[in-house]
Enzyme design. Structure first.
Site, PDB file in Angstrom:
ATOM      1  N   ASP A 128       0.811  -1.227   0.000  1.00  0.00           N
ATOM      2  CA  ASP A 128       0.000   0.000   0.000  1.00  0.00           C
ATOM      3  C   ASP A 128       0.844   1.278   0.000  1.00  0.00           C
ATOM      4  OD1 ASP A 128      -2.015  -1.916   0.375  1.00  0.00           O
ATOM      5  OD2 ASP A 128      -1.958  -1.666   2.546  1.00  0.00           O
ATOM      6  N   GLU A 161     -11.335   0.911  -3.720  1.00  0.00           N
ATOM      7  CA  GLU A 161     -10.684   1.312  -2.468  1.00  0.00           C
ATOM      8  C   GLU A 161      -9.464   2.170  -2.790  1.00  0.00           C
ATOM      9  OE1 GLU A 161      -9.327  -2.272  -0.499  1.00  0.00           O
ATOM     10  OE2 GLU A 161      -8.669  -3.154  -2.381  1.00  0.00           O
TER      11      GLU A 161
END
Length: 525
Positions: free
Chosen positions: A18, A190
């Site tokens: 991420d 997301e």
């Protein structure tokens, strides 16, 4: 001026998912998720986007991050690092529950004038979903975006991207919440980030789930609130699942522009060792990008990730590497060390009670989500050798210490010294695989000396342990162990971390019997 010709991916090997990439003047930073591992959020630093060093952790205090009891793969999800008004801003989620229909996802903000801290106490933002990001518009306003989690039956759980203004003066979110983007047919929308360029707001999201179908989606709008038009060639980045030599799981990206106007995307990826199992976890890679004449972002070489990427036109800037041999002679831990869920405090870990040794006081079991006495570092190579020496005098079978190869409470392998009623101090291998406990020797081997050397050799999905009782030659212990289960991909539920190697001490009697470790050596082959 010496420039570097290429970036070799992954730039952050091992568990570094991420990535949120940021440039401030001539410095580049990447913040990555740390989940249940403490301290929270790793920030890497580079001057050339080729050489990276672990610089700091912003979440170092329990008041910023209290993870006691957090589930496996809970804790810090998808931090977002940004800079404005002379301040670094870090947004993060501390996931408290994640199994079943509901997810408890409080989102927080901390700030610092210096990237290395001190970082502020957290400001609570919201809990409507995860992957929060802060966008600083050129009119001075600041906006929080995050995905919305919908727990209801028969709905799309990934319900869109929420937008709300953040007030610096009031230190809270203000005004209405608007759902600005509900995603594409790829689903599972997301990881939102907003960028403004040439009159357009660009919304970069992750879609397809953080599995082999992962992807990066781009959409744009003339206004912040939308509507957002999806790139006609979407997805702009995804992996070719038919090409097993290619970086897999590519998605969840963020963008950065260099001083010279070049554009790059940092994104997560993974490399399977066998049967689509990735023991190193999700890693960070960087792709070079460009803008088309009609204002869409493209990845050079196509929308599949490249292992070798043209580096930016910047001076080479290598860093001195931190030693992979820790003799515990300092009174502070090396930066690469992490613990599970709790801070480094003298009630369980010490470098000063016995100078020259790491002392771990016996904590809870390897299945605990509360107070384990475990110190570990990321496995960052498919071939590695780790070694330590422990001085430990157990008096009971509930006391054990040694060398562990660890994914989470459900999957780990442990070469441990313990005590047995019949043959006293002894050594053996215990394993938890898919949550089931096992002992891998027919009988533990008696030990005759105060110190025991322990070693693990990892070769892709295979692990072999060794030991020395006092002085002498290394002895093989047990058979080769298949550790392909130490991955996101070998559980009956979704998980997100990676394999760690380290040392630990359990005292299930509650007496906190100490174990002293003389050194820890990590060597990639």
């Amino acid at each position: 001026m010496v420039t570097l010709s290429q970036i070799t991916n992954p730039v952050l090997p091992g568990y570094h998912p991420d990535p949120s990439i940021l440039r401030v003047e001539d410095d580049y930073y990447i913040a990555v998720s740390t989940f249940e591992w403490f301290p929270g959020v790793q920030i890497y630093h580079s001057k050339d986007m080729v050489n990276w060093r672990l610089l700091t952790y912003p979440l170092t205090r329990e008041s910023q991050l209290d993870m006691i009891g957090n589930p496996n793969s809970g804790g810090v999800w998808a931090p977002c690092l940004s800079y404005a008004d002379g301040l670094f801003y870090l947004i993060y989620t501390d996931v408290k529950s994640r199994m079943g229909a509901f997810k408890d996802t409080p989102n927080y903000l901390v700030t610092a004038e210096n990237i290395e801290g001190p970082w502020s106490e957290p400001v609570y933002l919201n809990s409507s979903g995860f992957d929060p990001s802060l966008f600083h518009d050129d009119d001075g306003k600041k906006w929080l975006i995050n995905m919305i989690w919908d727990h209801r039956k028969g709905t799309n759980s990934f319900a869109g991207i929420a937008l709300q203004e953040y007030s610096v003066e009031e230190k809270k979110l203000v005004g209405p919440v608007k759902n600005i983007f509900k995603g594409t047919e790829l689903g599972l929308t997301e990881a939102p980030h907003i960028y403004k360029r040439n009159g357009f707001y660009y919304l970069l999201t992750a879609e397809g789930g953080t599995w082999y179908t992962h992807a990066a989606t781009m959409a744009r709008s003339k206004t912040l609130e939308g509507p957002y038009e999806v790139d006609p060639t979407n997805p702009i980045l995804t992996s070719d699942q038919e090409n097993e030599d290619q970086l897999q799981k590519a998605g969840h990206g963020s963008l950065v522009e260099t001083q010279n106007g070049e554009w790059y995307m940092a994104h997560l990826c993974a490399r399977p060792v066998v049967d689509k199992k990735c023991i190193l976890g999700r890693e960070t890679a960087i792709q070079k990008c460009y803008w088309t004449e009609d204002g869409w972002l493209r990845v050079e070489g196509g929308n599949n990730p490249q292992t070798i990427v043209e580096a930016p036109d910047l001076p080479a800037h290598p860093f001195e590497e931190e030693s992979n041999l820790d003799d515990f002679s300092s009174d502070t831990l090396k930066r690469y060390w992490n613990s599970l869920r709790r801070p480094f405090e003298e009630d369980w870990i010490s470098l000063t009670e016995r100078p020259g040794y790491l002392r771990l006081k016996g904590g809870e079991s390897m299945n605990s989500c509360h107070r384990q006495s475990l110190l570990a570092r990321r496995l960052e190579s498919f071939q590695a050798e780790v070694e330590t020496e422990v001085e430990f005098s157990p008096e009971h079978f509930q006391q054990m210490a040694g060398l562990i190869v660890y994914y989470d409470t459900d999957d780990h392998v442990y070469l441990r010294v313990t005590d047995h009623e019949e043959h006293g101090k002894c050594i053996g291998i215990i394993e938890t695989r898919h949550g089931k406990y096992d002992e891998l020797l027919n009988q533990d081997i008696p030990l005759n000396n105060a110190t025991t050397k322990l070693k693990a050799m990892i070769n892709h999905q295979w692990l072999q342990f060794y030991y020395v009782d006092g002085e002498g030659e290394w002895q093989t212990i047990g058979e080769k162990i298949d550790i392909s289960n130490l991955s996101d991909d070998d559980a009956d539920y979704i998980r997100f971390t990676g394999t760690f190697v380290g040392v630990c001490n359990q005292d299930l009697s509650g007496q906190q019997l100490p174990a002293d470790f003389a050194y820890f050596k990590y060597e990639e082959k």
